[in-house]
Motif scaffolding. Structure first.
Motif, mmCIF file in Angstrom:
data_model
loop_
_atom_site.group_PDB
_atom_site.id
_atom_site.type_symbol
_atom_site.label_atom_id
_atom_site.label_comp_id
_atom_site.label_asym_id
_atom_site.label_seq_id
_atom_site.Cartn_x
_atom_site.Cartn_y
_atom_site.Cartn_z
ATOM 1 N N PRO A 70 -35.963 43.289 -22.729
ATOM 2 C CA PRO A 70 -36.794 42.767 -23.829
ATOM 3 C C PRO A 70 -37.012 43.749 -24.983
ATOM 4 N N MET A 71 -37.117 45.036 -24.708
ATOM 5 C CA MET A 71 -37.384 46.003 -25.789
ATOM 6 C C MET A 71 -36.197 46.189 -26.736
ATOM 7 N N HIS A 72 -35.032 45.644 -26.342
ATOM 8 C CA HIS A 72 -33.852 45.712 -27.198
ATOM 9 C C HIS A 72 -33.538 44.370 -27.859
ATOM 10 N N LEU A 73 -34.255 43.320 -27.444
ATOM 11 C CA LEU A 73 -33.937 41.966 -27.900
ATOM 12 C C LEU A 73 -35.006 41.292 -28.754
ATOM 13 N N ASP A 74 -36.265 41.650 -28.515
ATOM 14 C CA ASP A 74 -37.373 40.872 -29.070
ATOM 15 C C ASP A 74 -38.450 41.804 -29.613
ATOM 16 N N GLU A 75 -38.781 41.657 -30.897
ATOM 17 C CA GLU A 75 -39.766 42.547 -31.524
ATOM 18 C C GLU A 75 -41.134 42.491 -30.861
ATOM 19 N N VAL A 76 -41.594 41.303 -30.485
ATOM 20 C CA VAL A 76 -42.924 41.172 -29.871
ATOM 21 C C VAL A 76 -42.948 41.878 -28.518
ATOM 22 N N ALA A 77 -41.948 41.604 -27.690
ATOM 23 C CA ALA A 77 -41.877 42.274 -26.384
ATOM 24 C C ALA A 77 -41.697 43.778 -26.565
ATOM 25 N N ALA A 78 -40.931 44.173 -27.560
ATOM 26 C CA ALA A 78 -40.681 45.590 -27.808
ATOM 27 C C ALA A 78 -41.959 46.328 -28.211
ATOM 28 N N GLN A 79 -42.842 45.648 -28.964
ATOM 29 C CA GLN A 79 -44.116 46.251 -29.355
ATOM 30 C C GLN A 79 -44.951 46.626 -28.136
ATOM 31 N N LYS A 80 -44.845 45.834 -27.075
ATOM 32 C CA LYS A 80 -45.621 46.063 -25.852
ATOM 33 C C LYS A 80 -44.943 47.042 -24.896
ATOM 34 N N SER A 81 -43.724 47.436 -25.210
ATOM 35 C CA SER A 81 -42.965 48.325 -24.320
ATOM 36 C C SER A 81 -43.245 49.787 -24.643
ATOM 37 N N MET A 82 -42.698 50.672 -23.833
ATOM 38 C CA MET A 82 -42.857 52.111 -24.081
ATOM 39 C C MET A 82 -42.186 52.545 -25.382
ATOM 40 N N LEU A 83 -41.276 51.712 -25.933
ATOM 41 C CA LEU A 83 -40.649 52.049 -27.209
ATOM 42 C C LEU A 83 -41.576 51.791 -28.390
ATOM 43 N N GLY A 84 -42.545 50.888 -28.217
ATOM 44 C CA GLY A 84 -43.487 50.582 -29.289
ATOM 45 C C GLY A 84 -42.867 49.850 -30.462
ATOM 46 N N GLY A 85 -41.727 49.258 -30.251
ATOM 47 C CA GLY A 85 -41.029 48.513 -31.297
ATOM 48 C C GLY A 85 -39.570 48.376 -30.916
ATOM 49 N N LEU A 86 -38.876 47.519 -31.628
ATOM 50 C CA LEU A 86 -37.474 47.265 -31.331
ATOM 51 C C LEU A 86 -36.666 48.551 -31.412
ATOM 52 N N GLY A 87 -35.889 48.795 -30.388
ATOM 53 C CA GLY A 87 -35.045 49.991 -30.350
ATOM 54 C C GLY A 87 -33.709 49.674 -29.720
ATOM 55 N N ALA A 88 -32.699 50.400 -30.154
ATOM 56 C CA ALA A 88 -31.355 50.221 -29.603
ATOM 57 C C ALA A 88 -31.314 50.675 -28.155
ATOM 58 N N SER A 89 -30.494 49.997 -27.378
ATOM 59 C CA SER A 89 -30.196 50.444 -26.025
ATOM 60 C C SER A 89 -29.614 51.851 -26.094
ATOM 61 N N GLY A 90 -29.919 52.672 -25.114
ATOM 62 C CA GLY A 90 -29.298 53.997 -25.050
ATOM 63 C C GLY A 90 -27.784 53.908 -24.999
ATOM 64 N N TRP A 91 -27.289 52.865 -24.337
ATOM 65 C CA TRP A 91 -25.835 52.683 -24.243
ATOM 66 C C TRP A 91 -25.252 52.299 -25.595
ATOM 67 N N HIS A 92 -26.012 51.573 -26.397
ATOM 68 C CA HIS A 92 -25.583 51.278 -27.766
ATOM 69 C C HIS A 92 -25.523 52.585 -28.558
ATOM 70 N N SER A 93 -26.538 53.431 -28.377
ATOM 71 C CA SER A 93 -26.546 54.728 -29.056
ATOM 72 C C SER A 93 -25.324 55.554 -28.668
ATOM 73 N N CYS A 94 -24.948 55.501 -27.386
ATOM 74 C CA CYS A 94 -23.737 56.209 -26.934
ATOM 75 C C CYS A 94 -22.504 55.670 -27.653
ATOM 76 N N GLY A 95 -22.426 54.354 -27.780
ATOM 77 C CA GLY A 95 -21.301 53.750 -28.474
ATOM 78 C C GLY A 95 -21.242 54.144 -29.938
ATOM 79 N N ILE A 96 -22.399 54.174 -30.585
ATOM 80 C CA ILE A 96 -22.457 54.603 -31.987
ATOM 81 C C ILE A 96 -21.993 56.050 -32.098
ATOM 82 N N MET A 97 -22.483 56.895 -31.189
ATOM 83 C CA MET A 97 -22.089 58.305 -31.216
ATOM 84 C C MET A 97 -20.579 58.432 -31.052
ATOM 85 N N MET A 98 -20.005 57.703 -30.094
ATOM 86 C CA MET A 98 -18.562 57.803 -29.866
ATOM 87 C C MET A 98 -17.785 57.356 -31.086
ATOM 88 N N ARG A 99 -18.248 56.302 -31.746
ATOM 89 C CA ARG A 99 -17.569 55.845 -32.966
ATOM 90 C C ARG A 99 -17.635 56.916 -34.046
#
Length: 153
Positions: free
Chosen positions: A38-67
């Motif tokens: 939910p913290m990667h898909l939905d702003e409302v759910a992400a607000q309630k998560s430890m991320l405190g807002g929508l954030g990319a998956s760590g695996w997405h970040s890895c993909g961005i880094m590799m690119r």
């Protein structure tokens, strides 16, 4: 012919690549396909998560880094791959609208004992947001071909 060979990656060498803009749409699209938390898909759910807002998956970040690694230098190098990743750390959320920069620092470089045509370069990558905050790090050894004699001139 490659532009970067083992000999170009001496300890202390640094380079930066980017910036690369991360969008809300790509964060959600990646999460929907590969990491549907939910913290990667939905702003409302992400607000309630430890991320405190929508954030990319760590695996997405890895993909961005590799690119960014590929676009920055790897596709123009004598890369021979990598056998392992020593460490990946996700330090801050990657947010929609972040402009990411990749910094590489060569930690060690040594000629291969078993393959004289190859060297092993241990690299630390840091991905930084526009506020110069580190969002992710990775440390990995990479194998590069040695510069052939005809490429030295």
């Amino acid at each position: 012919m490659a532009k970067f060979y083992f000999e170009d990656f001496q300890p202390g060498y640094t380079a930066e690549y980017g910036p690369r803009l991360v969008t809300r749409e790509e964060i959600i699209a990646f999460a929907a396909q590969y990491d549907p938390q939910p913290m990667h898909l939905d702003e409302v759910a992400a607000q309630k998560s430890m991320l405190g807002g929508l954030g990319a998956s760590g695996w997405h970040s890895c993909g961005i880094m590799m690119r960014m690694i590929c676009d920055g230098f790897m596709l123009d190098s004598a890369s021979m791959g990598a056998g392992t990743v020593e460490e990946v750390r996700w330090q801050r959320p990657v947010r929609p609208g972040d402009r990411l920069t990749l910094r590489l620092t060569v930690l060690e470089a040594r000629a291969s004992k078993s393959r004289p045509d190859m060297g092993i370069v241990r690299i630390r990558y840091e991905m930084l947001n526009a506020h110069n905050e580190c969002v992710m790090t990775m440390v990995t050894p990479a194998m590069f071909g040695r510069r052939p004699a005809e490429a030295s001139s």
